[in-house]
Design a protein around this motif. Structure first.
Motif, short mmCIF file in Angstrom:
data_model
loop_
_atom_site.label_atom_id
_atom_site.label_comp_id
_atom_site.label_asym_id
_atom_site.label_seq_id
_atom_site.Cartn_x
_atom_site.Cartn_y
_atom_site.Cartn_z
N GLY A 212 34.17 50.12 83.11
CA GLY A 212 34.08 49.66 81.72
C GLY A 212 35.06 50.42 80.86
N MET A 213 35.67 49.73 79.91
CA MET A 213 36.65 50.39 79.04
C MET A 213 36.78 49.57 77.76
N GLU A 214 36.88 50.24 76.62
CA GLU A 214 37.09 49.53 75.36
C GLU A 214 38.41 48.76 75.42
N GLY A 215 38.41 47.54 74.87
CA GLY A 215 39.59 46.68 74.96
C GLY A 215 40.84 47.32 74.39
N TRP A 218 43.75 49.19 76.46
CA TRP A 218 44.58 48.52 77.47
C TRP A 218 45.99 49.08 77.54
N PRO A 265 35.57 43.62 77.84
CA PRO A 265 35.37 44.56 76.73
C PRO A 265 34.37 44.07 75.67
N SER A 269 30.83 45.92 74.41
CA SER A 269 30.44 46.34 73.07
C SER A 269 29.12 45.68 72.67
N ASP A 274 30.51 51.79 75.82
CA ASP A 274 30.72 52.37 77.16
C ASP A 274 29.68 53.43 77.53
N GLN A 288 37.30 56.98 79.02
CA GLN A 288 37.00 57.37 77.65
C GLN A 288 37.44 58.81 77.43
N ASP A 417 43.37 39.31 73.62
CA ASP A 417 42.11 38.60 73.92
C ASP A 417 42.39 37.27 74.60
N ASN B 170 32.63 36.07 74.26
CA ASN B 170 33.94 36.41 74.81
C ASN B 170 34.88 35.22 74.80
#
Lengths: 448, 317
Positions: A212-215, A218, A265, A269, A274, A288, A417, B170
């Motif tokens: 998992g990673m915040e968008g 990237w 992402p 949220s 995360d 993170q 996105d 999404n």
């Protein structure tokens, strides 16, 4: 009919009377504070420095302990904290500055991004202060001070370096029988491990994602491939997201999501971010910065950290950035503000206390390599991963000019996105982002 | 009328109502008028001037003429998307909200037992904090761990039908309906309560007469109920349309305007411009464009209402 008569009788005179009365009331307000500050001038005692920051109650408690430690060391300066939640902080600070009243603007503040404020002339240029006091700026991580520079001068001191590492849940790795990540991991190793760590039920529902990673992060993949968002992150003339390396990096990211290795992402949220999905075991790894360490330790998690895997033909590329302490150009007590500021950013001062609290990776290398960070006796065990990433920190994650927030918010993020959802192909999507960014740059007179 | 006049004359002269002596009224109006002037009228006028400047809030404003407007209308592709999104929300939210509100009101107007309980249930979302509601809906819609998705996954697993829940927040095609659903859930109760009041004002003789004439339930609704509540429909339509133009909190909390700007509305764009991009003048320009849109739409509606809104002459009032 009755209404109309009533309206006619509502004369203009009455309106004017009301308007004047209202003006009188509003005019009364500013008189009071002026009288107050006159009183303070006469008072001979310790100088009060107002110190502003955002933060959760726990973070504010740490700030308060820093202020207390400083006040214990000397008697000439009193620190008064002005703390606001993240959501209100920037609006409040901007409004205070817009008032132009030095008695209400804080003397020392926590800010990000620095260039937006430095370019408006509200921040004190710290170069003369650094020179006069001999403050050592070489102790900062490579490129980190760049984050707080504008037009060749330093306008702030980053408190920490917000670079990311790979957190992994040891229990899940043990259960699946995948070896722990280490310095040798490439993108291929990451994908191979992810395949084993991901759990997809018969129905097709993913009950555990590998990563998992915040968008917004990237750009890690892009920079590891040598890419950047713009040709020049200070004064761009064109978008650079259509380079071949960037295309490969985004393709890697998209494949990871399409294979269910990577929690989308937005889903992350919605599911609480995360930290929440990592603690609940919905993901086995997250990418993170150091800010999660204290929460995971408090939760008693069995985890460790590692450096972020890189492509076989790429290099480590951490983001050299972090919110910085600045001095207001309007401050009436700059001498005292500098004393406090330079104490904050010293290994024996604020840096040590923040580091001991476990919330940050300190901006000063000497603090990071001291026992306060490396041998704190708390997880994660592999704190060397932070040092390795720090030594490879470089600028390029964000633009160092005011219009960057609009370029990111209006063009790059929505475009990203679209690519990740699959509305457009990777190459096509990146080209479309670049077309919009180039048009924007031209319309706004770049390069300047 | 006669009763009140006679009670007036029994008062001493100084306490009697005198039509030309109204300064007391202005005095009582002063607090709210001063508030209006300081917090509404002055900022509104200031924002019009501001829209002709480039201003980051921190340094002095710079006069740019109509540049904010011309750029907005000619080259700003995001603004175009924002307009399309806002239009989408208007044409979905307004009719659906009116239809569901009327439906619920008619259902609750059948003399059910425990009417107050139902009214309470349907009105509850209206007084719920939108931020709390949006956060709960965010969970609700999550594809992997949300309760709605869980039900669909479970259904698919039980029946063997390969059905997948939509990726609500999404996927740009689903994020808009998600915002519409939240808005309907939140506001339909309000529409319902207003309709309920209107329905209770429809004279029962009209229904009785229609029944005698052999009108079916649908015909009675079509030819009696609908025209009789049309002034309420008009009022709600104007109010809801303005509300849909101003949609913000739902998108701000639940989708942050995403994915890919799919739920970015006009008001959200004002917020982005002013407070995220530090372009107060450009933000003010968007706000004025929004004002003009709302003004025109309301004007058109007021004109069109003559064709379909039925005002009952006389009556009790």
């Amino acid at each position: 009919m009755q209404n109309r008569q009533w309206q006619n009788r509502f004369s203009f005179k009455a309106l004017i009377v009301l308007a004047l009365a209202a003006l009188l009331i509003s005019a009364c307000a500013p008189i009071a504070p002026a009288a107050d500050s006159g009183m303070e001038m006469a008072d001979e005692g310790p100088v009060t420095i107002t110190w502003a920051m955002w933060g959760s109650p726990a973070e504010v408690a740490t700030h308060q302990s820093v202020a207390d430690a400083f006040m214990e060391e000397q008697d000439d300066i009193v620190i008064e904290i002005l703390a606001e939640p993240w959501g209100d902080y920037f609006t409040k600070i901007k409004t205070l500055w817009a008032s132009g009243d030095s008695s209400v603007v804080p003397d020392v503040l926590f800010l990000s991004p620095i260039v937006n404020y430095a370019s408006e002339g509200v921040l004190e240029n710290l170069d003369p202060w650094i020179e006069a006091s001999g403050y050592n700026t070489d102790d900062y991580w490579p490129s980190l001070l760049q984050y707080a520079m504008y037009d060749g001068s330093v306008y702030g001191f980053p408190r920490d370096i917000g670079l990311e590492v790979l957190y992994y849940n040891k229990d899940i790795f043990d259960e699946v029988g995948v070896p722990y990540p280490d310095d040798t991991w490439t993108w291929d190793d990451l994908a191979a491990a992810a395949e084993q760590l991901t759990v997809v039920e018969d129905s097709g529902r993913v009950s555990r994602y590998a990563l998992g990673m915040e968008g917004g992060k990237w750009m890690i993949w892009v920079m590891q491939k040598g890419g950047m968002a713009l040709d020049d992150m200070r004064n761009p003339s064109s978008c650079a997201l259509n380079e071949p390396g960037v295309v490969q990096a985004v393709q890697f990211f998209k494949d990871m999501i399409d294979n269910n290795y990577f929690m989308p992402p937005a889903n992350m949220s919605q599911a609480g971010g995360d930290a929440a999905v990592f603690q609940s075991g919905q993901v086995a790894m997250i990418i993170q910065n150091a800010s999660r360490v204290s929460a995971f330790n408090a939760a008693g998690m069995n985890y460790d950290v590692s450096v972020i895997p890189i492509p076989a033909d790429g290099h480590r590329a951490s983001a050299a950035g972090g919110a910085a302490w600045v001095m207001s150009a309007l401050s009436d007590n700059k001498e005292e503000a500098w004393t406090f500021l330079s104490w904050l950013q010293s290994t024996n001062g604020g840096q040590r206390i923040y580091t001991a609290s476990g919330e940050i990776l300190p901006a000063l290398q000497s603090t990071a390599k001291s026992d306060a960070f490396l041998n704190s006796g708390q997880p994660p065990a592999n704190r060397q991963a932070f040092i390795t990433e720090g030594e490879n920190a470089r600028m390029g994650r964000i633009g160092y000019f005011v219009e960057w927030s609009q370029i990111g918010g209006s063009f790059i993020n929505p475009g990203r996105d679209q690519i990740l959802i699959g509305e457009v192909g990777v190459e096509e999507g990146l080209n479309s982002i670049c077309e919009q960014v180039d048009a924007f740059l031209e319309e706004n007179g770049f390069p300047k | 009328m006669t009763a009140s006049t006679s009670s007036q004359s029994s008062l001493p002269r100084w306490r009697r109502y005198q039509p030309d002596q109204q300064w007391e009224a202005y005095l009582f109006l002063l607090p709210s008028f001063a508030g209006f002037l300081i917090f509404v009228a002055v900022p509104v006028v200031a924002s019009l001037a501001l829209s002709l400047f480039e201003w980051s809030l921190l340094s002095p404003p710079e006069f740019v003429g109509f540049k904010n407007y011309t750029q907005l209308l000619s080259s700003d592709m995001v603004f175009r998307k924002v307009l399309v999104n806002t239009f989408y929300f208007i044409v979905t939210i307004v009719p659906l909200q009116l239809a569901f509100g009327l439906l619920l009101a008619v259902a609750l107007n059948q003399g059910l037992r425990g009417l107050e309980v139902y009214r309470l249930i349907y009105f509850m979302p209206v007084v719920t904090t939108i931020v709390a509601a949006a956060l709960v809906f965010q969970w609700f819609f999550n594809r992997d761990f949300g309760i709605l998705a869980a039900a669909i996954w479970e259904f698919g697993a039980e029946t063997g039908i390969p059905i997948r829940p939509p990726d609500w927040l999404n996927d740009p095609d689903w994020a808009k309906p998600a915002v519409v659903i939240l808005t309907l859930w939140k506001n339909t109760g309000f529409t319902m309560v207003i309709y309920l009041a209107a329905l209770q004002g429809v004279p029962t003789e009209l229904y009785d007469a229609a029944k005698v004439d052999g009108a079916s339930a649908w015909q009675r609704f079509r030819s009696v109920t609908f025209p009789m509540v049309s002034p309420t429909t008009f009022f709600l339509m104007v109010i809801q349309m303005i509300g849909a133009f101003q949609l913000f909190s739902e998108a701000f909390v639940m989708t942050q305007g995403g994915p890919a700007n799919a739920t970015l509305t006009i008001v959200y764009y004002i917020y982005q411009m002013a407070f995220e991009f530090q372009r107060m003048g450009r933000g003010a320009a968007v706000a004025w464009v929004l004002f003009i849109f709302i003004f025109i739409f309301t004007l058109v509606q007021t004109r069109l209402q003559r064709r379909w809104v039925h005002y009952e002459a006389g009556g009790e009032s």
